[in-house]
Design an enzyme around this catalytic site. Structure first.
Site, PDB file in Angstrom:
ATOM      1  N   GLU B  70       0.824  -1.199   0.000  1.00 50.21           N
ATOM      2  CA  GLU B  70       0.000   0.000   0.000  1.00 50.21           C
ATOM      3  C   GLU B  70       0.862   1.254   0.000  1.00 50.21           C
ATOM      4  O   GLU B  70       1.833   1.359   0.753  1.00 50.21           O
ATOM      5  CB  GLU B  70      -0.894   0.056   1.239  1.00 50.21           C
ATOM      6  CG  GLU B  70      -1.708   1.345   1.295  1.00 50.21           C
ATOM      7  CD  GLU B  70      -2.455   1.568   2.592  1.00 50.21           C
ATOM      8  OE1 GLU B  70      -2.345   0.734   3.506  1.00 50.21           O
ATOM      9  OE2 GLU B  70      -3.148   2.595   2.674  1.00 50.21           O
ATOM     10  N   ASP B 136      10.070   6.030  14.850  1.00 50.33           N
ATOM     11  CA  ASP B 136       9.937   7.458  14.574  1.00 50.33           C
ATOM     12  C   ASP B 136      10.382   8.201  15.823  1.00 50.33           C
ATOM     13  O   ASP B 136       9.820   7.999  16.898  1.00 50.33           O
ATOM     14  CB  ASP B 136       8.460   7.757  14.263  1.00 50.33           C
ATOM     15  CG  ASP B 136       8.212   9.226  13.955  1.00 50.33           C
ATOM     16  OD1 ASP B 136       7.075   9.561  13.587  1.00 50.33           O
ATOM     17  OD2 ASP B 136       9.148  10.041  14.070  1.00 50.33           O
ATOM     18  N   ASP B 138      11.058  11.972  17.341  1.00 50.67           N
ATOM     19  CA  ASP B 138      10.680  13.343  17.038  1.00 50.67           C
ATOM     20  C   ASP B 138      11.223  14.237  18.139  1.00 50.67           C
ATOM     21  O   ASP B 138      11.006  13.964  19.318  1.00 50.67           O
ATOM     22  CB  ASP B 138       9.147  13.384  17.033  1.00 50.67           C
ATOM     23  CG  ASP B 138       8.615  14.675  16.486  1.00 50.67           C
ATOM     24  OD1 ASP B 138       9.213  15.731  16.742  1.00 50.67           O
ATOM     25  OD2 ASP B 138       7.585  14.621  15.802  1.00 50.67           O
TER      26      ASP B 138
END
Lengths: 504, 472
Positions: B70, B136, B138
């Site tokens: 996807e 991830d 941040d």
């Protein structure tokens, strides 16, 4: 097809290697119809007891005792093979009942795995080794040479958990790390180049993972097959009606026949029901009354449980909430009866100082509509129960979760005082918190704030809300009757009013 | 998934004599993006990566593999389209060039082509089957421990927090978990992403991913709860111990402490004193520091001086409680240890921004970072979209349309991506495909040779994972 009772060696020494069945295949046993149901009920009591224990955050030693007691009280039989039969039969009957939906499967899997884990720990180490080979775990013990090379690190891991590396049980297994996710997650093993070094006493984890994975697949298969079973439909419907959520949301559906027998039969289940969350899920928008936007601000002060009050305050203060908070509060509001349009207006207005209307429509509106089942695969998400909220893990910048669990003591005290809880009551609440009875703490808070008792105990934020609203709203006899009826559902121990049953 | 709005533009960028509209930040707009996708974005490399060796050249290749991945696009007007899939590099490239997405996200490989998902109903039929393990990090999650910037800003003082996060996590992924094919990518503004692409990693379940994320998790809690780092036990787990001695301690003492002046003023040192569970120890230190005179006469950095004092008090033989000694490490961990976003890593269906996208707010390209040289990575010098377009223009038109990126600052990034990540990965994938193919051939040969009485035909169905056998 394997025979389940492969461990039953009744040798002349009377050595029974293991009495722990693996439930690999349905038993070729004859069962009386009544036993069918009774056995299942007994086992259900054990599972509900486990669920309750987990919900209260009991420590492993406490769980061990709890499960031993539960098993003894419900599943024991003087004849060992009768006990084994009951064990197996009850498991398979419950499998049939609990395979129907994803949520039921998840619950059943979780409880059966926990039960298996503790029963495995009770076994002797020979029995454990036998079970390990039954699962065909191809893990080799670590050789002496390799052990020497990693001994320091293994010792370090043991000491980091407050244990020592006894030379005696220096049997370690080397397994791919993905086979022991619990141990990896808790940093309870040394891992190197993808292999985890698992101590003999941690072997439980290995076996439990296998058990869980097998049962998970079996449940899905069972679900696909259950449609064809006709002979036991009626009894299953009996049990399933108890278990599936439909009946509890509308007491008016009940007929009023009671038999003494049924009362006894139902009582423990219903009693146990209130401690694990298989009650109403507050997801049917139509079944709950409507609440308008302007009412929300008022009722937030009077009828929201602490977790939702906190989120509500924070969103008004910060003009923002992170994802976890939006989900927990948003679904709660849906359960309270806030319609989609009002919800959109609410969030938009609260976020307005930080988020422009356009940006809101782009970034947040979709997710709110998704929560109401208007987008995507149109799942109607259900508001979170206390169990789910307590077990969440709020991180930096988050405000969701259960304050009784996730707040520091000072912050919790301050919040309770702001809610108007008297200092005496605050102490009682803090005492419950220290013993990790988070839902009881919330119940005490409810009682202190409303000045009335809540025998049922709080299991769901929306339940808190509904009960609070009922008290606030009216002394009307119709409401009182409704309240009485719902109390009967949740707590059997009350008065002489007969319990209604829902059979066909 | 979200599109940030355009803010103030820079007024010093002039291309072809045309002036910038004030609404465009750092020269980010659809026209530049079109040029970027036309000449610079490495479509073929992305395709090769996502195919994991299933390029059809070997009989055992799964030709449906790439088509089951996807992608999602965020278009110019914040239109967000999910479940995009492509059957070839040409389809992928054409779609990107045509739609010119402001952001491209990569999702999992599903059991069936996402475009056909509606044809399949019921549980577990349309479901993710492979997905890289992703992380991830941040820098906004570190706002409570950096004073130079807040929010989306990043500078060279606080960026090193990301650098050490990379070092800690990368070492663990390789040494502890045994992964080899790891890609670190700059997220374009304020953080980093990590893609673990080993076959074993891609096939992990959600539960196993959660286990890895929890293994890395040390920082718990938020402003509502109390202490956020708790390191119980008499010693640290080898992973934490190694991270501390090899990365965190040095960084904290040499860089973070002095650069962020963590102990120089009262409100700052109070934050650290709060982490000490023993009130008498804390007040002893507080007493010393409130009296400034002696400290200001010293030539050494006040932060280092005070840190030494703190350490000697906490780690002195006098301290009996385990928790006190461990406090020093807890302080260091709470400031420096990586803070991962757990939700990103735990679910196979989480979409993550693709490398080599351009960040709409900064115009910077999401370039790979070399974990072995991450100290040298400077987020303020990452090529921007407008800079790249300008570089292309400067070079003028050339005959060969191939490898235009080579003439720009993007060249190094793409070369790095190919040589250190893509090529070793593909080599390993091909070897894997071949060896499992050979193993199956061997297995079926064995089966054939056993049976003399009857003929068994065995077939292997990859999706169902079952062997079918017919007696003919």
């Amino acid at each position: 097809m394997e025979v389940v009772q492969s461990h039953r060696k009744s040798s002349s020494n009377n050595v029974i290697v293991s009495t722990l069945p693996l439930y690999r295949s349905a038993p070729p046993l004859e069962v009386r119809l009544e036993d069918f149901e009774l056995f299942a009920m007994d086992r259900l009591r054990v599972l509900k007891g486990i669920s309750d224990g987990l919900g209260r955050g009991k420590k492993p030693e406490e769980m061990e005792k709890l499960i031993a007691d539960l098993w003894k009280a419900n599943m024991r039989h003087p004849q060992a093979n009768e006990e084994a039969n009951k064990d197996i039969i009850s498991h398979f009957v419950l499998r049939l009942v609990y395979c129907r939906t994803e949520e039921l499967r998840k619950w059943f899997l979780s409880m059966e795995t926990t039960l298996f884990r503790y029963r495995f720990r009770f076994q002797s180490s020979e029995a454990q080794r036998a079970l390990m080979s039954e699962f065909k775990l191809p893990y080799k013990a670590v050789s002496n040479a390799e052990f020497e090379s990693v001994k320091d690190k293994l010792g370090q891991v043991a000491r980091s958990m407050g244990q020592t590396l006894a030379a005696a049980d220096a049997i370690f297994y080397k397994v791919p790390f993905e086979e022991v996710p619990e141990l990896v997650a808790g940093r309870r093993v040394f891992i190197h180049k993808g292999h985890a070094y698992v101590a003999m006493n941690q072997v439980v984890s290995l076996v439990v993972t296998q058990f869980r994975s097998y049962l998970s697949k079996a449940l899905i298969l069972t679900n696909r097959r259950v449609v064809g079973i006709l002979a036991i439909v009626i009894i299953l419907v009996d049990i399933s009606f108890l278990v599936l959520r439909g009946y509890l949301t509308n007491p008016r559906k009940w007929t009023s026949t009671v038999r003494e027998q049924e009362k006894d039969r139902l009582a423990p289940i219903v009693e146990a029901l209130c401690t694990s969350y298989l009650g109403p899920d507050y997801s049917q928008e139509n079944e709950v009354g409507e609440i308008s936007l302007k009412d929300i601000y008022q009722i937030a002060k009077t009828s929201f449980p602490l977790c939702m009050r906190h989120l509500f305050e924070k969103v008004r203060e910060d003009h923002h909430l992170k994802h976890g908070g939006r989900m927990q509060l948003g679904l709660f509001l849906k359960g309270v009866g806030l319609k989609l349009d009002d919800a959109l207006a609410f969030w938009k207005a609260e976020f307005a100082p930080k988020v422009s209307a356009e940006r809101f429509d782009k970034e947040y509106a979709y997710n709110i509509r998704h929560n109401y089942g208007r987008e995507g695969k149109r799942t109607d998400y259900t508001p979170y129960s206390c169990q789910k909220i307590i077990s969440s893990t709020p991180g930096v910048g988050d405000h969701h979760g259960c304050p009784y669990r996730h707040f520091s003591e000072e912050n919790l005290r301050a919040a309770l005082v702001r809610m108007g809880v008297s200092s005496r009551a605050v102490e009682d609440v803090m005492d419950k918190v220290r013993n990790r009875h988070y839902q009881l703490a919330c119940t005490l808070t409810f009682e202190a704030v409303h000045g009335s008792s809540c025998d049922a105990g709080i299991n769901h934020p929306n339940q808190y809300f509904i009960d609070s609203q009922r008290i606030m709203q009216s002394k009307d006899s119709a409401y009182l009757l409704e309240l009485k009826k719902s109390c009967q559902v949740f707590s059997f121990a009350l008065d002489e009013e007969p319990l209604c049953s829902v059979w066909l | 998934m979200t599109k940030e709005e355009a803010e103030n533009g820079r007024d010093d960028m002039v291309i072809d004599g045309a002036e910038q509209a004030n609404a465009i930040p750092d020269g980010f707009n659809a026209n530049y993006l079109r040029i970027y996708y036309g000449k610079l974005f490495p479509h073929a490399d992305m395709f090769k990566w996502m195919s994991y060796g299933n390029d059809g050249k070997h009989p055992a290749c799964d030709k449906s593999y790439f088509g089951r991945r996807e992608f999602s696009f965020t278009l110019e007007n914040d239109i967000y389209i999910r479940f995009q899939s492509f059957n070839s590099v040409i389809e992928l490239e054409n779609s990107i060039k045509e739609k010119c997405p402001f952001k491209i996200d990569i999702g999992p490989v599903y059991s069936v082509d996402p475009a056909k998902r509606h044809a399949y109903a019921g549980d577990n039929v349309f479901t993710p089957v492979e997905r890289e393990v992703v992380f991830d990090i941040d820098i906004t999650d570190y706002d409570d421990v950096r004073y130079c910037c807040t929010g989306a800003d990043v500078c060279l003082e606080c960026w090193p927090l990301m650098t050490i996060a990379i070092k800690v996590i990368d070492a663990a992924l390789r040494d502890d978990f045994g992964f080899n094919h790891i890609l670190w990518v700059y997220s374009g503004r304020r953080g980093v992403h990590c893609w673990v692409c080993d076959g074993k990693a891609r096939r992990l379940t959600n539960e196993q991913r959660a286990a890895i994320a929890d293994y890395f998790r040390v920082y718990k809690g938020n402003e509502n709860s109390h202490k956020k780092i708790s390191l119980p036990g008499p010693v640290l787990h080898p992973f934490l111990a190694r991270s501390y001695t090899e990365v965190l301690k040095g960084f904290f003492e040499a860089k973070l402490l002095p650069n962020q002046s963590l102990l120089s003023s009262e409100d700052r040192y109070e934050k650290i004193l709060e982490m000490i569970p023993d009130a008498s120890v804390a007040s002893e230190l507080r007493g010393r520091w409130q009296d400034n005179k002696r400290a200001s006469m010293s030539k050494d950095d006040i932060n280092l001086v005070r840190w030494d004092q703190l350490k000697s008090v906490l780690q002195s033989g006098k301290q009996k409680t385990q928790g006190i000694r461990r406090c020093v490490e807890e302080i260091v961990f709470s400031f420096t240890y990586p803070r991962l976003d757990m939700e990103v890593s735990k679910h196979m269906n989480h979409l993550l921004k693709a490398p080599f996208c351009v960040h709409p707010k900064t115009g910077r390209v999401c370039v790979p970072i070399d974990p072995n040289n991450c100290d040298e990575f400077d987020p303020t010098t990452v090529p921007t979209l407008s800079q790249l377009v300008e570089e292309l223009n400067r070079e003028g038109l050339r005959q060969d349309a191939e490898n235009e990126w080579d003439r720009t600052s993007l060249g190094d990034s793409i070369k790095f991506f190919r040589t250190t990540f893509l090529q070793p990965l593909l080599k390993s994938c091909k070897e894997g495909i071949e060896s499992s193919y050979n193993a199956k051939l061997q297995q079926s040969k064995n089966t054939l040779s056993w049976t003399r009485q009857g003929f068994f035909l065995t077939a292997f169905s990859p999706l169902a994972g079952k062997h079918h056998a017919w007696l003919i």
